[in-house]
Design a protein around this motif. Structure first.
Motif, short mmCIF file in Angstrom:
data_model
loop_
_atom_site.label_atom_id
_atom_site.label_comp_id
_atom_site.label_asym_id
_atom_site.label_seq_id
_atom_site.Cartn_x
_atom_site.Cartn_y
_atom_site.Cartn_z
N ILE A 95 0.84 -1.20 0.00
CA ILE A 95 0.00 0.00 0.00
C ILE A 95 0.87 1.25 0.00
O ILE A 95 1.77 1.38 0.84
N MET A 96 0.62 2.15 -0.95
CA MET A 96 1.27 3.46 -0.96
C MET A 96 0.31 4.47 -0.34
O MET A 96 -0.78 4.72 -0.88
N ILE A 97 0.69 5.03 0.80
CA ILE A 97 -0.16 5.95 1.55
C ILE A 97 0.09 7.38 1.06
O ILE A 97 1.23 7.78 0.83
N GLY A 98 -0.99 8.15 0.93
CA GLY A 98 -0.85 9.55 0.49
C GLY A 98 0.04 10.33 1.43
O GLY A 98 1.20 10.62 1.11
N ASN A 99 -0.45 10.69 2.58
CA ASN A 99 0.42 11.19 3.66
C ASN A 99 -0.27 10.94 4.98
O ASN A 99 -1.50 10.84 5.06
N LEU A 100 0.53 10.84 6.01
CA LEU A 100 0.04 10.36 7.29
C LEU A 100 -0.81 11.39 8.05
O LEU A 100 -1.44 11.05 9.05
N SER A 101 -0.84 12.64 7.58
CA SER A 101 -1.65 13.67 8.24
C SER A 101 -3.01 13.84 7.59
O SER A 101 -3.82 14.65 8.04
N ASP A 102 -3.27 13.08 6.53
CA ASP A 102 -4.51 13.21 5.78
C ASP A 102 -5.48 12.10 6.18
O ASP A 102 -5.21 10.92 5.96
N ALA A 103 -6.62 12.49 6.75
CA ALA A 103 -7.61 11.51 7.17
C ALA A 103 -8.09 10.66 5.99
O ALA A 103 -8.37 9.47 6.14
N GLY A 104 -8.17 11.26 4.81
CA GLY A 104 -8.61 10.53 3.63
C GLY A 104 -7.64 9.42 3.26
O GLY A 104 -8.04 8.31 2.91
N ALA A 105 -6.34 9.72 3.32
CA ALA A 105 -5.33 8.71 3.00
C ALA A 105 -5.37 7.57 4.00
O ALA A 105 -5.25 6.39 3.63
N LEU A 106 -5.56 7.90 5.27
CA LEU A 106 -5.62 6.86 6.30
C LEU A 106 -6.86 5.99 6.12
O LEU A 106 -6.81 4.76 6.30
N GLN A 107 -7.99 6.61 5.72
CA GLN A 107 -9.20 5.83 5.48
C GLN A 107 -9.05 4.94 4.26
O GLN A 107 -9.46 3.77 4.27
N ARG A 108 -8.47 5.45 3.19
CA ARG A 108 -8.25 4.65 1.99
C ARG A 108 -7.37 3.44 2.32
O ARG A 108 -7.59 2.33 1.82
N THR A 109 -6.38 3.66 3.16
CA THR A 109 -5.49 2.57 3.57
C THR A 109 -6.25 1.53 4.39
O THR A 109 -6.10 0.32 4.17
N ARG A 110 -7.08 1.98 5.32
CA ARG A 110 -7.90 1.05 6.10
C ARG A 110 -8.85 0.26 5.20
O ARG A 110 -9.07 -0.95 5.41
#
Length: 304
Positions: free
Chosen positions: A151-166
Protein backbone atom coordinates in the motif's frame (compact mmCIF):
# COMPACT_ATOMS: atom_id res chain seq x y z
CA UNK A 1 -27.53 62.05 -23.24
CA UNK A 2 -24.24 62.63 -25.02
CA UNK A 3 -21.66 59.88 -25.63
CA UNK A 4 -19.34 61.00 -22.79
CA UNK A 5 -22.15 60.85 -20.22
CA UNK A 6 -23.28 57.46 -21.54
CA UNK A 7 -19.77 55.98 -21.25
CA UNK A 8 -19.42 57.44 -17.75
CA UNK A 9 -22.75 55.95 -16.67
CA UNK A 10 -21.84 52.51 -18.03
CA UNK A 11 -18.50 52.68 -16.23
CA UNK A 12 -20.21 53.56 -12.95
CA UNK A 13 -22.70 50.73 -13.36
CA UNK A 14 -19.89 48.23 -14.07
CA UNK A 15 -17.99 49.42 -11.00
CA UNK A 16 -21.10 49.10 -8.88
CA UNK A 17 -21.75 45.58 -10.15
CA UNK A 18 -18.18 44.58 -9.24
CA UNK A 19 -18.55 46.13 -5.80
CA UNK A 20 -21.83 44.32 -5.20
CA UNK A 21 -20.51 40.92 -6.36
CA UNK A 22 -20.36 38.36 -3.59
CA UNK A 23 -16.75 37.58 -2.71
CA UNK A 24 -15.39 34.12 -1.90
CA UNK A 25 -11.90 33.47 -0.57
CA UNK A 26 -10.41 30.10 -1.50
CA UNK A 27 -7.39 28.53 0.19
CA UNK A 28 -6.04 25.43 -1.57
CA UNK A 29 -3.61 23.06 0.13
CA UNK A 30 -1.49 23.03 -3.05
CA UNK A 31 -1.65 24.67 -6.45
CA UNK A 32 0.71 22.11 -8.03
CA UNK A 33 -1.13 18.82 -7.37
CA UNK A 34 -2.97 17.57 -10.44
CA UNK A 35 -6.24 16.63 -8.76
CA UNK A 36 -6.41 19.83 -6.72
CA UNK A 37 -5.70 21.86 -9.85
CA UNK A 38 -8.83 20.41 -11.44
CA UNK A 39 -10.87 21.35 -8.35
CA UNK A 40 -9.44 24.88 -8.35
CA UNK A 41 -10.21 25.37 -12.05
CA UNK A 42 -13.74 24.06 -11.48
CA UNK A 43 -14.28 26.49 -8.58
CA UNK A 44 -13.03 29.37 -10.71
CA UNK A 45 -15.25 28.46 -13.67
CA UNK A 46 -18.36 27.95 -11.53
CA UNK A 47 -17.79 31.17 -9.56
CA UNK A 48 -17.50 33.19 -12.77
CA UNK A 49 -20.64 31.54 -14.17
CA UNK A 50 -22.51 32.61 -11.03
CA UNK A 51 -21.16 36.18 -11.10
CA UNK A 52 -19.05 35.70 -7.98
CA UNK A 53 -15.72 37.34 -7.24
CA UNK A 54 -13.23 34.66 -6.18
CA UNK A 55 -9.71 35.02 -4.72
CA UNK A 56 -7.37 32.01 -4.63
CA UNK A 57 -4.43 31.45 -2.28
CA UNK A 58 -1.89 28.62 -2.28
CA UNK A 59 -1.12 27.27 1.21
CA UNK A 60 1.80 25.27 -0.24
CA UNK A 61 1.25 22.48 2.27
CA UNK A 62 1.74 24.79 5.26
CA UNK A 63 -0.91 24.76 8.00
CA UNK A 64 0.23 28.11 9.40
CA UNK A 65 0.08 29.74 5.99
CA UNK A 66 -3.44 28.40 5.42
CA UNK A 67 -4.57 29.74 8.80
CA UNK A 68 -3.13 33.15 7.91
CA UNK A 69 -4.96 33.06 4.58
CA UNK A 70 -8.29 32.35 6.28
CA UNK A 71 -7.67 35.20 8.73
CA UNK A 72 -6.87 37.52 5.81
CA UNK A 73 -10.10 36.53 4.06
CA UNK A 74 -12.01 37.35 7.24
CA UNK A 75 -10.26 40.71 7.60
CA UNK A 76 -11.07 41.51 3.95
CA UNK A 77 -14.77 40.89 4.64
CA UNK A 78 -15.37 38.06 2.17
CA UNK A 79 -18.91 36.65 2.03
CA UNK A 80 -17.79 33.01 2.23
CA UNK A 81 -14.63 30.92 2.47
CA UNK A 82 -13.75 27.66 0.71
CA UNK A 83 -10.85 25.62 2.10
CA UNK A 84 -9.12 22.53 0.79
CA UNK A 85 -7.37 21.64 4.06
CA UNK A 86 -3.62 21.09 4.25
CA UNK A 87 -4.13 18.85 7.27
CA UNK A 88 -7.37 17.33 8.56
CA UNK A 89 -6.25 18.00 12.14
CA UNK A 90 -6.00 21.76 11.49
CA UNK A 91 -9.63 22.33 10.55
CA UNK A 92 -11.15 22.83 14.04
CA UNK A 93 -9.16 26.07 14.37
CA UNK A 94 -10.31 27.25 10.93
CA UNK A 95 -13.89 26.37 11.86
CA UNK A 96 -13.64 28.49 15.02
CA UNK A 97 -12.25 31.48 13.11
CA UNK A 98 -15.09 31.38 10.55
CA UNK A 99 -17.72 30.84 13.25
CA UNK A 100 -16.48 33.80 15.29
CA UNK A 101 -16.62 35.99 12.18
CA UNK A 102 -20.06 34.62 11.16
CA UNK A 103 -18.74 33.79 7.68
CA UNK A 104 -19.91 30.61 5.87
CA UNK A 105 -17.14 28.04 5.48
CA UNK A 106 -16.99 25.17 2.98
CA UNK A 107 -14.37 22.45 3.24
CA UNK A 108 -13.78 20.69 -0.07
CA UNK A 109 -12.13 17.37 -0.96
CA UNK A 110 -10.07 16.61 2.16
CA UNK A 111 -12.19 15.43 5.08
CA UNK A 112 -12.10 17.93 7.99
CA UNK A 113 -10.95 16.70 11.37
CA UNK A 114 -13.84 18.30 13.31
CA UNK A 115 -15.88 15.78 15.30
CA UNK A 116 -19.02 17.54 14.12
CA UNK A 117 -19.55 20.49 11.80
CA UNK A 118 -21.51 23.40 13.31
CA UNK A 119 -24.18 25.36 11.39
CA UNK A 120 -22.56 27.51 8.71
CA UNK A 121 -19.81 24.95 8.02
CA UNK A 122 -20.18 22.28 5.32
CA UNK A 123 -17.98 19.54 3.84
CA UNK A 124 -18.22 18.83 0.11
CA UNK A 125 -16.41 15.69 -0.95
CA UNK A 126 -16.54 11.94 -1.34
CA UNK A 127 -16.95 9.22 1.28
CA UNK A 128 -13.48 7.72 1.58
CA UNK A 129 -14.93 4.45 2.89
CA UNK A 130 -15.90 3.76 -0.73
CA UNK A 131 -12.62 4.66 -2.44
CA UNK A 132 -10.11 2.09 -1.22
CA UNK A 133 -12.84 -0.55 -1.01
CA UNK A 134 -13.75 -0.22 -4.70
CA UNK A 135 -10.07 -0.13 -5.65
CA UNK A 136 -8.99 -3.19 -3.66
CA UNK A 137 -12.01 -5.33 -4.51
CA UNK A 138 -11.25 -4.77 -8.21
CA UNK A 139 -7.56 -5.58 -7.76
CA UNK A 140 -8.45 -8.70 -5.74
CA UNK A 141 -10.70 -9.94 -8.56
CA UNK A 142 -7.93 -9.41 -11.11
CA UNK A 143 -5.51 -11.35 -8.87
CA UNK A 144 -7.98 -14.22 -8.33
CA UNK A 145 -8.00 -13.31 -4.64
CA UNK A 146 -4.37 -14.32 -4.09
CA UNK A 147 -1.14 -12.40 -3.60
CA UNK A 148 0.96 -10.00 -1.54
CA UNK A 149 -0.28 -6.41 -1.37
CA UNK A 150 1.78 -3.24 -0.91
CA UNK A 151 0.00 0.00 0.00
CA UNK A 152 1.27 3.46 -0.96
CA UNK A 153 -0.16 5.95 1.55
CA UNK A 154 -0.85 9.55 0.49
CA UNK A 155 0.42 11.19 3.66
CA UNK A 156 0.04 10.36 7.29
CA UNK A 157 -1.65 13.67 8.24
CA UNK A 158 -4.51 13.21 5.78
CA UNK A 159 -7.61 11.51 7.17
CA UNK A 160 -8.61 10.53 3.63
CA UNK A 161 -5.33 8.71 3.00
CA UNK A 162 -5.62 6.86 6.30
CA UNK A 163 -9.20 5.83 5.48
CA UNK A 164 -8.25 4.65 1.99
CA UNK A 165 -5.49 2.57 3.57
CA UNK A 166 -7.90 1.05 6.10
CA UNK A 167 -10.29 0.24 3.25
CA UNK A 168 -7.59 -1.72 1.45
CA UNK A 169 -6.57 -3.57 4.61
CA UNK A 170 -10.18 -4.53 5.36
CA UNK A 171 -10.71 -5.94 1.87
CA UNK A 172 -7.43 -7.90 1.99
CA UNK A 173 -8.37 -9.32 5.40
CA UNK A 174 -11.48 -10.91 3.85
CA UNK A 175 -9.44 -13.20 1.59
CA UNK A 176 -7.22 -15.95 3.09
CA UNK A 177 -4.97 -16.01 0.03
CA UNK A 178 -4.02 -12.34 0.35
CA UNK A 179 -1.97 -10.31 2.82
CA UNK A 180 -0.51 -6.82 3.19
CA UNK A 181 3.28 -7.03 3.17
CA UNK A 182 4.27 -3.36 2.82
CA UNK A 183 2.66 -0.05 3.78
CA UNK A 184 4.56 3.23 3.45
CA UNK A 185 3.80 6.89 2.62
CA UNK A 186 4.71 8.48 -0.70
CA UNK A 187 2.88 11.79 -0.11
CA UNK A 188 0.60 11.59 -3.15
CA UNK A 189 3.62 12.33 -5.37
CA UNK A 190 4.60 10.55 -8.60
CA UNK A 191 8.33 10.79 -7.96
CA UNK A 192 7.97 9.49 -4.41
CA UNK A 193 5.81 6.62 -5.62
CA UNK A 194 8.46 5.70 -8.16
CA UNK A 195 11.24 5.88 -5.55
CA UNK A 196 9.27 3.77 -3.08
CA UNK A 197 8.52 1.10 -5.70
CA UNK A 198 12.18 1.03 -6.74
CA UNK A 199 13.16 0.54 -3.10
CA UNK A 200 10.74 -2.35 -2.73
CA UNK A 201 12.02 -3.95 -5.94
CA UNK A 202 15.63 -3.38 -4.92
CA UNK A 203 15.00 -5.03 -1.56
CA UNK A 204 13.54 -8.08 -3.26
CA UNK A 205 10.07 -7.62 -1.76
CA UNK A 206 7.56 -10.25 -2.93
CA UNK A 207 4.78 -7.95 -4.17
CA UNK A 208 1.94 -8.93 -6.50
CA UNK A 209 -0.35 -5.91 -6.08
CA UNK A 210 0.22 -2.21 -5.39
CA UNK A 211 -2.76 -0.28 -4.04
CA UNK A 212 -1.86 3.42 -4.16
CA UNK A 213 -3.95 6.08 -2.43
CA UNK A 214 -3.96 8.17 -5.63
CA UNK A 215 -3.16 8.00 -9.34
CA UNK A 216 0.07 9.96 -9.10
CA UNK A 217 1.71 7.41 -6.79
CA UNK A 218 0.27 4.57 -8.90
CA UNK A 219 1.83 6.11 -12.02
CA UNK A 220 5.15 6.42 -10.16
CA UNK A 221 4.96 2.75 -9.20
CA UNK A 222 4.23 1.82 -12.83
CA UNK A 223 7.23 3.86 -14.00
CA UNK A 224 9.49 1.91 -11.64
CA UNK A 225 7.97 -1.41 -12.71
CA UNK A 226 8.55 -0.53 -16.38
CA UNK A 227 12.28 -0.72 -15.64
CA UNK A 228 11.96 -4.25 -14.30
CA UNK A 229 10.59 -7.55 -15.61
CA UNK A 230 8.29 -8.03 -12.63
CA UNK A 231 4.54 -8.22 -13.31
CA UNK A 232 2.54 -6.39 -10.65
CA UNK A 233 -1.08 -5.22 -10.64
CA UNK A 234 -1.32 -1.50 -9.84
CA UNK A 235 -4.37 0.48 -8.76
CA UNK A 236 -4.84 4.21 -8.23
CA UNK A 237 -7.61 6.52 -7.05
CA UNK A 238 -9.00 9.78 -8.51
CA UNK A 239 -9.23 8.96 -12.26
CA UNK A 240 -7.28 12.08 -13.19
CA UNK A 241 -6.54 12.63 -16.90
CA UNK A 242 -3.02 11.22 -16.35
CA UNK A 243 -4.44 8.30 -14.41
CA UNK A 244 -6.89 7.49 -17.22
CA UNK A 245 -4.07 7.70 -19.75
CA UNK A 246 -2.01 5.23 -17.69
CA UNK A 247 -5.06 2.94 -17.49
CA UNK A 248 -5.55 3.06 -21.26
CA UNK A 249 -1.89 2.10 -21.72
CA UNK A 250 -2.26 -0.77 -19.21
CA UNK A 251 0.37 0.78 -16.95
CA UNK A 252 -2.18 0.65 -14.13
CA UNK A 253 -5.12 -1.74 -14.01
CA UNK A 254 -7.82 0.18 -12.11
CA UNK A 255 -8.57 3.58 -10.71
CA UNK A 256 -11.53 5.10 -8.86
CA UNK A 257 -13.27 8.20 -10.15
CA UNK A 258 -13.42 11.05 -7.69
CA UNK A 259 -15.31 13.89 -9.31
CA UNK A 260 -12.94 16.86 -8.97
CA UNK A 261 -15.06 19.03 -11.26
CA UNK A 262 -18.22 18.07 -9.37
CA UNK A 263 -16.60 18.83 -6.01
CA UNK A 264 -15.48 22.26 -7.19
CA UNK A 265 -18.91 23.15 -8.63
CA UNK A 266 -20.73 21.90 -5.55
CA UNK A 267 -18.43 23.84 -3.20
CA UNK A 268 -19.30 27.10 -4.96
CA UNK A 269 -23.02 26.27 -5.10
CA UNK A 270 -23.06 25.47 -1.37
CA UNK A 271 -21.12 28.64 -0.50
CA UNK A 272 -23.59 30.78 -2.42
CA UNK A 273 -26.55 29.07 -0.78
CA UNK A 274 -25.12 29.79 2.66
CA UNK A 275 -24.42 33.42 1.72
CA UNK A 276 -28.13 33.70 0.89
CA UNK A 277 -29.06 32.11 4.22
CA UNK A 278 -30.40 28.91 2.68
CA UNK A 279 -30.29 25.67 4.66
CA UNK A 280 -27.60 23.16 3.57
CA UNK A 281 -26.76 19.70 4.91
CA UNK A 282 -23.48 19.51 6.83
CA UNK A 283 -22.10 16.95 4.34
CA UNK A 284 -22.61 17.01 0.58
CA UNK A 285 -21.43 13.69 -0.84
CA UNK A 286 -20.11 13.15 -4.38
CA UNK A 287 -19.97 9.34 -4.94
CA UNK A 288 -16.82 7.43 -5.95
CA UNK A 289 -17.07 5.19 -9.04
CA UNK A 290 -14.85 2.29 -10.13
CA UNK A 291 -13.02 2.81 -13.45
CA UNK A 292 -11.62 -0.01 -15.59
CA UNK A 293 -10.47 -0.20 -19.19
CA UNK A 294 -13.97 -1.35 -20.15
CA UNK A 295 -15.79 1.75 -18.91
CA UNK A 296 -13.04 4.37 -18.88
CA UNK A 297 -14.18 6.36 -21.93
CA UNK A 298 -17.15 7.88 -20.08
CA UNK A 299 -14.75 9.13 -17.41
CA UNK A 300 -12.43 10.65 -19.99
CA UNK A 301 -15.41 12.80 -20.98
CA UNK A 302 -16.25 13.64 -17.34
CA UNK A 303 -12.71 14.72 -16.48
CA UNK A 304 -12.51 17.34 -19.24
Amino acid sequence: MNIVKAVLLLSLLASAATAWAEKIGVSMAYFDQNFLTIIRQSIDKEAKARGLDVQFEDARGDVGRQTDQVQSFISAGVDAIIVDPVDSASTPQLTRLAQQAHIPLVYVNRTPGDKTLPPGVVFVGSDERESGTLQMEALARLANYKGNVAIMIGNLSDAGALQRTRDVEQVVAKYPGMKVVQKQPANYARNEGMDLMMNWLGNGEAIDIVAANNDEMAIGAAMALAKSSKKVLVGGIDATPDGLKALAQNKIQVTVFQDAIGQGKAAVAVAQKMIKGEKVDSHVWIPFELVTKENMQQYVEKSR
